[in-house]
Design an enzyme around this catalytic site. Structure first.
Site, PDB file in Angstrom:
ATOM      1  CG  ASP A 157      -2.205   0.643   0.770  1.00 52.73           C
ATOM      2  OD1 ASP A 157      -2.673   0.799   0.197  1.00 52.73           O
ATOM      3  OD2 ASP A 157      -2.688   1.216   1.854  1.00 52.73           O
ATOM      4  CG  ASN A 204      -7.665  -3.126  -5.083  1.00 50.91           C
ATOM      5  OD1 ASN A 204      -6.676  -3.064  -4.362  1.00 50.91           O
ATOM      6  ND2 ASN A 204      -8.077  -1.595  -3.932  1.00 50.91           N
TER       7      ASN A 204
HETATM    8  C1  IPE Z   1      -5.214  -2.280   0.053  1.00 47.40           C
HETATM    9  O1  IPE Z   1      -4.928  -1.506   0.183  1.00 47.40           O
HETATM   10  C2  IPE Z   1      -5.527  -3.503  -1.226  1.00 47.40           C
HETATM   11  C3  IPE Z   1      -3.886  -3.661  -1.517  1.00 47.40           C
HETATM   12  C4  IPE Z   1      -3.088  -3.073  -1.537  1.00 47.40           C
HETATM   13  C5  IPE Z   1      -3.991  -4.496  -2.995  1.00 47.40           C
HETATM   14  P1  IPE Z   1      -5.807  -0.923  -0.577  1.00 47.40           P
HETATM   15  O2  IPE Z   1      -5.410   1.098  -0.589  1.00 47.40           O
HETATM   16  O3  IPE Z   1      -7.490  -0.316  -1.349  1.00 47.40           O
HETATM   17  O4  IPE Z   1      -7.059  -0.585   0.686  1.00 47.40           O
HETATM   18  P2  IPE Z   1      -7.926   0.718   1.491  1.00 47.40           P
HETATM   19  O5  IPE Z   1      -8.686   1.464   0.824  1.00 47.40           O
HETATM   20  O6  IPE Z   1      -6.695   1.504   2.358  1.00 47.40           O
HETATM   21  O7  IPE Z   1      -8.534   0.145   2.773  1.00 47.40           O
HETATM   22  C1  IPE Z   2      -1.846   0.137  -3.090  1.00 43.79           C
HETATM   23  O1  IPE Z   2      -1.284   1.604  -3.662  1.00 43.79           O
HETATM   24  C2  IPE Z   2      -1.719  -0.641  -4.381  1.00 43.79           C
HETATM   25  C3  IPE Z   2      -3.329  -1.437  -4.880  1.00 43.79           C
HETATM   26  C4  IPE Z   2      -4.128  -1.245  -4.121  1.00 43.79           C
HETATM   27  C5  IPE Z   2      -3.600  -1.588  -5.932  1.00 43.79           C
HETATM   28  P1  IPE Z   2      -2.496   2.695  -3.352  1.00 43.79           P
HETATM   29  O2  IPE Z   2      -2.437   2.471  -4.266  1.00 43.79           O
HETATM   30  O3  IPE Z   2      -3.469   1.692  -2.494  1.00 43.79           O
HETATM   31  O4  IPE Z   2      -1.935   3.416  -2.729  1.00 43.79           O
HETATM   32  P2  IPE Z   2      -2.971   5.176  -1.793  1.00 43.79           P
HETATM   33  O5  IPE Z   2      -2.656   3.843  -0.293  1.00 43.79           O
HETATM   34  O6  IPE Z   2      -3.212   5.590  -2.820  1.00 43.79           O
HETATM   35  O7  IPE Z   2      -1.605   5.420  -1.682  1.00 43.79           O
HETATM   36 MG    MG Z   3      -4.057   2.070  -0.806  1.00 41.88          MG
END
Ligand code: IPE
Ligand code: IPE
Ligand code: MG
Length: 244
Positions: free
Chosen positions: A23, A71
């Protein structure tokens, strides 16, 4: 990547199975005035670096959360870019798995992925069958609740067909999960500053040690991993019992 690190030594004191929620890619990019997708590109490269480091220090399994069932809600462009990066990543992985001595498995509802990705997933699974050793599991279109529901459905179907007759136990239920045959994660790491599980490995993390850090995934280095392992080693895992 400069090859300035000494190859780490294999150790016996590391967790057997580490899980990581990848994340913080979007915020990493935003901080640099780049589009979110630039963060996904750097984040996907970081996976290989951390996976190889895990392999070298003697971790047996690394399970990463790369794309959740939730996602898909993201803007279409972002989802498209992530799928393209995954395509590229799996292509490269197929070429380098043998050299890297790394088995790879995909956990999640593969049927919901673009067809080109489904083909690559099938290929990586097939190649992995031929190796023993370090295994990386990549969670794609993965959701913990969805995994539990499909496991329950699969069990019910097997039961109705007379293929299983024994009563359901925690152990036999585990056989219907994507992680069948793999020990539960000992350590769950979430970079990116959030302190939640976001529908990841709900069953398997029943007794995992949790480690949260504000470091964003693209900046999560082997040094950061060592910090997490050191904290893990300082924890007293009682599994509901009392200290001897
Ligand atoms: C969790 O991250 C899912 C992945 C890293 C694949 P998200 O960014 O989607 O989670 P939330 O929305 O902060 O809970
Ligand atoms: C994690 O990074 C990757 C996926 C969930 C695909 P994010 O895209 O959630 O990055 P932030 O949380 O918005 O910074
Ligand atoms: Mg995220």
């Amino acid at each position: 990547m400069a090859n300035d690190r000494k190859k780490p030594e294999r150790r016996s004191d590391v967790p057997k199975h580490i899980a990581i929620i990848l994340d913080g890619n979007g915020r990493w990019a935003k901080k640099r005035g780049l589009p979110r997708t630039a963060g996904h590109a750097v984040g996907s490269e970081n996976f290989r670096k951390i996976a190889l480091y895990c392999r070298d220090i003697g971790v047996d399994y690394l399970t990463v959360y790369a794309f959740s069932t939730e996602n898909w809600k993201r803007p279409q462009d972002e989802v498209k870019t992530i799928m393209r990066l995954l395509n590229r990543y799996l292509h490269e992985a197929i070429d380098t798995m043998e050299r890297d001595r790394m088995k790879m498995k995909v956990f999640g509802d593969v049927s919901g992925l673009p067809e080109s990705l489904q083909t690559l997933v099938a290929q990586t699974n097939e190649i992995s069958r031929r190796y023993e050793g370090f295994q990386a599991n990549i969670c794609l279109n993965y959701g913990g609740r969805a995994e539990l529901v499909q496991a329950a459905q699969r069990y019910a179907e097997a039961y109705a067909a007379g293929e299983v007759t024994q009563p359901l136990t925690e152990e036999t239920f585990s056989d219907y999960l994507y992680s069948a045959g793999i020990p539960d994660p000992d350590l769950l790491i979430r970079p990116g500053g959030e302190q939640r599980i976001s529908n990841f490995l709900l069953w398997q993390c029943a007794y995992a040690e949790f480690y949260f850090t504000d470091v964003l995934w693209p900046d999560f280095s082997p040094e950061e991993l060592e910090k997490a392992i050191a904290v893990y080693q300082s924890r007293d895992r009682r599994f509901g019992g009392v200290k001897a």
